[in-house]
Design an enzyme around this catalytic site. Structure first.
Site, PDB file in Angstrom:
ATOM      1  N   ASP A   1       0.813  -1.218   0.000  1.00 38.24           N
ATOM      2  CA  ASP A   1       0.000   0.000   0.000  1.00 38.24           C
ATOM      3  C   ASP A   1       0.844   1.265   0.000  1.00 38.24           C
ATOM      4  O   ASP A   1       0.487   2.253  -0.621  1.00 38.24           O
ATOM      5  CB  ASP A   1      -0.918   0.030   1.230  1.00 38.24           C
ATOM      6  CG  ASP A   1      -2.130  -0.854   1.025  1.00 38.24           C
ATOM      7  OD1 ASP A   1      -2.216  -1.476  -0.058  1.00 38.24           O
ATOM      8  OD2 ASP A   1      -2.971  -0.921   1.938  1.00 38.24           O
TER       9      ASP A   1
ATOM     10  N   ASP B   1      -2.418 -29.942 -21.134  1.00 32.31           N
ATOM     11  CA  ASP B   1      -2.791 -29.079 -20.008  1.00 32.31           C
ATOM     12  C   ASP B   1      -4.287 -29.161 -19.753  1.00 32.31           C
ATOM     13  O   ASP B   1      -5.034 -29.690 -20.568  1.00 32.31           O
ATOM     14  CB  ASP B   1      -2.295 -27.633 -20.163  1.00 32.31           C
ATOM     15  CG  ASP B   1      -2.525 -27.035 -21.520  1.00 32.31           C
ATOM     16  OD1 ASP B   1      -3.558 -27.336 -22.136  1.00 32.31           O
ATOM     17  OD2 ASP B   1      -1.675 -26.238 -21.957  1.00 32.31           O
TER      18      ASP B   1
ATOM     19  N   LYS C   1      -8.167 -28.327 -19.522  1.00 33.64           N
ATOM     20  CA  LYS C   1      -9.063 -27.468 -20.303  1.00 33.64           C
ATOM     21  C   LYS C   1      -9.780 -26.571 -19.303  1.00 33.64           C
ATOM     22  O   LYS C   1     -10.633 -27.013 -18.549  1.00 33.64           O
ATOM     23  CB  LYS C   1     -10.053 -28.312 -21.098  1.00 33.64           C
ATOM     24  CG  LYS C   1     -10.891 -27.497 -22.054  1.00 33.64           C
ATOM     25  CD  LYS C   1     -11.601 -28.394 -23.042  1.00 33.64           C
ATOM     26  CE  LYS C   1     -12.273 -27.609 -24.155  1.00 33.64           C
ATOM     27  NZ  LYS C   1     -13.192 -26.593 -23.716  1.00 33.64           N
TER      28      LYS C   1
ATOM     29  N   ARG D   1     -12.866 -14.095 -27.867  1.00 35.09           N
ATOM     30  CA  ARG D   1     -12.737 -14.945 -29.040  1.00 35.09           C
ATOM     31  C   ARG D   1     -13.843 -14.640 -30.056  1.00 35.09           C
ATOM     32  O   ARG D   1     -13.615 -14.629 -31.251  1.00 35.09           O
ATOM     33  CB  ARG D   1     -12.803 -16.410 -28.600  1.00 35.09           C
ATOM     34  CG  ARG D   1     -12.794 -17.389 -29.732  1.00 35.09           C
ATOM     35  CD  ARG D   1     -12.758 -18.814 -29.231  1.00 35.09           C
ATOM     36  NE  ARG D   1     -12.852 -19.726 -30.340  1.00 35.09           N
ATOM     37  CZ  ARG D   1     -13.995 -20.146 -30.869  1.00 35.09           C
ATOM     38  NH1 ARG D   1     -15.132 -19.746 -30.359  1.00 35.09           N
ATOM     39  NH2 ARG D   1     -14.003 -20.975 -31.895  1.00 35.09           N
TER      40      ARG D   1
ATOM     41  N   GLU E   1      -7.519 -18.105 -21.223  1.00 33.45           N
ATOM     42  CA  GLU E   1      -8.853 -18.190 -20.670  1.00 33.45           C
ATOM     43  C   GLU E   1      -8.954 -17.305 -19.433  1.00 33.45           C
ATOM     44  O   GLU E   1      -8.045 -17.309 -18.600  1.00 33.45           O
ATOM     45  CB  GLU E   1      -9.072 -19.658 -20.284  1.00 33.45           C
ATOM     46  CG  GLU E   1     -10.470 -20.122 -20.244  1.00 33.45           C
ATOM     47  CD  GLU E   1     -11.026 -20.595 -21.590  1.00 33.45           C
ATOM     48  OE1 GLU E   1     -10.342 -20.488 -22.645  1.00 33.45           O
ATOM     49  OE2 GLU E   1     -12.170 -21.057 -21.596  1.00 33.45           O
TER      50      GLU E   1
END
Ligand code: IVH
Length: 674
Positions: free
Chosen positions: A38, A114, A116, A137, A174
């Site tokens: 901070d 990896d 999903k 997308r 994602e």
């Protein structure tokens, strides 16, 4: 002309803040305390305010979200964002690998595998290492520009660092929300009478598809990179040649990548990875719906190319859904801290994803009405994440003839006062409803509030039911003898209870008190803002709504809610009781610079028993001097304090080459510095 020192200082601060964001949000290994962070943040914000010339859209201060966008602007992806073909079982996987082998004429193909991730697909673009754009997308060719929202996603780097930073880089990935964050968001939404989300994916997508970036800023979103679009290097000889290179590269540049991602040497290894992840999926912090396997070599990927829909070099191996049917036996109504009536389904116990489920959330009145859940129905339930199971739908074929539509109560089940509809929620209108009081005190002692570790929920409930606790302030005047009246409260537990209250009282900072009171629409962020702008709690009640609205993060709704809160008789009484108990936390952050303290930044770990003092007393000593203590050992620890019968931690500490000191040396260290 602005002095070069100011420019340099602002660049230094931005670098530091982004570095610590990365430590905290990507690596989960913070090096400094909130208070120290901070201090850096506030200095930068003050500089930017004083010198508008140094403004930068990628300054970490911009992560709180600027002005709302006027509308969504379409964005055309330079390279199409393809979808993936799905495999429903391992047989499909081996059909796919046969096709790959045939396509490139060899059998020894390595795959990158990896999880999903179940979120919203997105592309983020960097020019010369600076974040310039983010787009959804969409249909794969044209998406929507969501740059304003993605800037608020705390684990997304705004500037890239690393040995080689590309001139241009498009990262695909994602946007997700962890299961735990999703559960607390939904709880908050319900409490505030706002929309609850069906699953983490909807919550993430709903937060990004917003014009006002303040919404995304208030949601705990994360970006996980799993691939790239275009990349251009300034260094001619440098390039990525495998998926593995890409993932290492992304990590090095500062991105988070999906957890458990792995290089598999053979197609069988992918099958094993798939089984492993399917079994362990509920232990992961994020919702995943399968595994994505990609041919590792980029040259082979180019050789295989794309179909009209998906790459020929990648496949999604989907998990079967965590869903099952069972009977809805009854509906119980819970009353929350703000009086919201939450319906909970009591189910015929059933196995789901490795645990027995007998309760599930029905969210609110509207949710039951829309789906027409009736007692006696056979319903489909699902575990969205590993947190709270949900009731999804009714099997109409199995509806008993006698089942009648559910009548949502119009009275509070606890105090029988009128319950009124308020947005999506139905709320008990009685401010002194015992259920609300209990929940408020539970919230006050929880991690979201003053974090009183030794004060159990069950005891708060008991003490509130007996009228010993009427408000959170009563905790501070509670005596050991009050507790010992209870047969089941032992001497040790009573000590622990009182010690936890005393410790919290002594250490509380203002923002925790504000957040702990659970004022409607006032979450942690707003609490922190208030704490930096007001001397103490009481002072917040003394200003007008308009003055409150001048603060960042405080809009008309929050201002109104605060204003109302301070006008309640209970609040006035609460303040009186706090004053009587001499409980008056202040900012604790704005008044002095914690990094000046003698043990600032030093991390301690205690092992074994300490003579003359308890571990928490030792911890307080360390904290008073700006240090911190941790429970698990790592290379970030500066001092390992070994008491009597110190255990396995010592061996680990030796392995890591950490400094091990005995209790005497610890006392000396503390005294030397006071
Ligand atoms: S790779 C060329 N890897 O799944 C295709 N996609 O069903 C590259 N997704 O739109 C995609 N996790 O948004 C890839 N680890 C992962 C993923 C992943 C989730 C999404 C992606 C895509 C969708 C296709």
């Amino acid at each position: 002309m602005i002095s070069p020192d100011i420019v340099e200082r602002s660049l230094y601060l931005r670098g530091q803040i982004e570095y610590h964001n990365h430590r905290y949000y990507v690596l989960d290994a913070p090096e400094i305390t909130d208070a120290e962070y901070d201090v850096l943040f506030r200095e930068l914000a003050a500089l930017e305010e004083a010198y508008p010339e140094i403004d930068d859209p990628n300054s970490p201060t911009k992560r709180v979200g600027g002005k709302p966008a006027e509308g969504f602007v379409p964005y055309e992806h330079a390279l199409r964002m393809y979808s993936l073909d799905n495999a429903m079982n391992l047989e499909d996987w081996f059909v796919f690998t046969d096709r790959v082998s045939k396509g490139i004429g060899r059998n020894d193909v390595e795959y990158w595998a990896d999880p999903k991730m179940d979120g919203l697909a997105l592309e983020v673009i960097y020019e010369k290492g600076r974040f310039v754009r983010a787009a959804t997308r969409g249909d794969g060719r044209i998406g929507e520009d969501v740059t304003h929202n993605m800037r608020t996603v705390m684990n997304l780097p705004l500037t890239l660092h690393g040995p080689v930073v590309p001139d241009l880089l498009e990262v695909r990935g994602e946007v997700v929300m962890s299961n735990a964050d999703f559960a607390s968001l939904n709880q908050r939404q319900a409490e505030d009478g706002d929309k609850v989300f069906a699953n983490p994916r909807n919550a993430a997508a709903g937060s990004i598809r917003q014009l006002d970036p303040k919404v995304a800023a208030s949601r705990p979103l994360r970006f996980m990179g799993y691939g790239i679009g275009q990349v251009e290097w300034a260094t001619p000889l440098f390039s990525w040649t495998t998926q593995n290179d890409i993932m290492n590269g992304l990590k090095e540049l500062g991105f988070a990548i999906p957890p458990e991602a792995r290089l598999c040497k053979t197609k069988q290894e992918v099958a094993e990875y798939f089984k492993e992840l399917m079994e362990g999926r509920s232990d992961l912090p994020f919702e995943i719906d399968g595994v994505v396997a990609k041919v590792n070599s980029l040259e082979m990927q180019r050789g295989l190319g794309f179909t009209s829909r998906a790459p020929r070099w990648a496949l999604a191996l989907k998990f079967p859904a965590h869903q099952v049917k069972t009977v809805l036996n009854s509906i119980r109504i819970q009353v929350g801290r703000t009086g919201v009536l939450t319906p909970v389904a009591e189910l015929e116990p059933v196995q789901l994803a490795g645990v027995v489920v007998s309760n599930a959330t029905l969210h609110n009145k509207g949710y039951i009405e829309e789906r027409d859940f009736r007692i006696g129905d056979t319903v489909l339930i699902q575990r969205a994440g590993d947190v709270i199971p949900q009731v999804l739908s009714v099997d109409m074929d199995k509806r008993p003839e006698s089942a009648s539509p559910y009548d949502f109560p119009s009275q509070c089940p606890v105090c029988h006062s009128e319950a009124r509809e308020d947005g999506e929620a139905v709320r008990c209108t009685n401010d002194t409803c015992p259920a609300k009081i209990v929940q408020r005190i539970i919230h006050f002692v929880s991690k979201a509030g003053l974090d009183m570790g030794g004060v159990g929920k069950k005891w708060v409930q008991r003490l509130a039911e007996d009228g010993v606790l009427v408000s959170p302030a009563d905790l501070f005047t509670l005596k050991k003898t009050d507790l010992l009246k209870y047969e089941r409260m032992g001497d040790k537990s009573a000590d622990k209870f009182i010690a936890a209250v005393t410790k919290a009282k002594k250490e509380a900072v203002l923002w925790r008190l504000i957040a702990g009171l659970g004022i409607r629409h006032v979450g942690e962020q707003t609490a922190r803002t208030l704490a930096t702008n007001f001397e103490n709690f009481e002072a917040i009640g003394k200003v007008t709504r308009e003055e409150l609205q001048e603060l960042e993060d405080v809009g008309p709704i929050v201002a109104e809610s605060l204003h109302d809160f301070f006008r309640l008789d209970e609040t006035k009484l609460l303040i009186e009781k706090f004053t009587e108990a001499e409980f008056c936390p202040t900012g604790g952050r704005s008044d002095f610079d914690e990094s000046d303290l003698p043990l600032a930044g030093k991390v301690f770990i205690f092992t074994g028993s300490l003579p003359d003092m308890t571990r928490s007393e030792a911890q307080v000593l360390v904290e008073e001097q700006g240090g911190s203590s941790v429970k698990s050992i790592s290379k970030n620890v500066d001092y390992v304090v070994a008491g009597e019968k110190a255990g396995s931690k010592i061996a680990k500490a030796e392995k890591l080459g950490l400094e091990i000191i005995d209790f005497e040396a610890f006392l000396e260290l503390i005294q030397r510095r006071t």
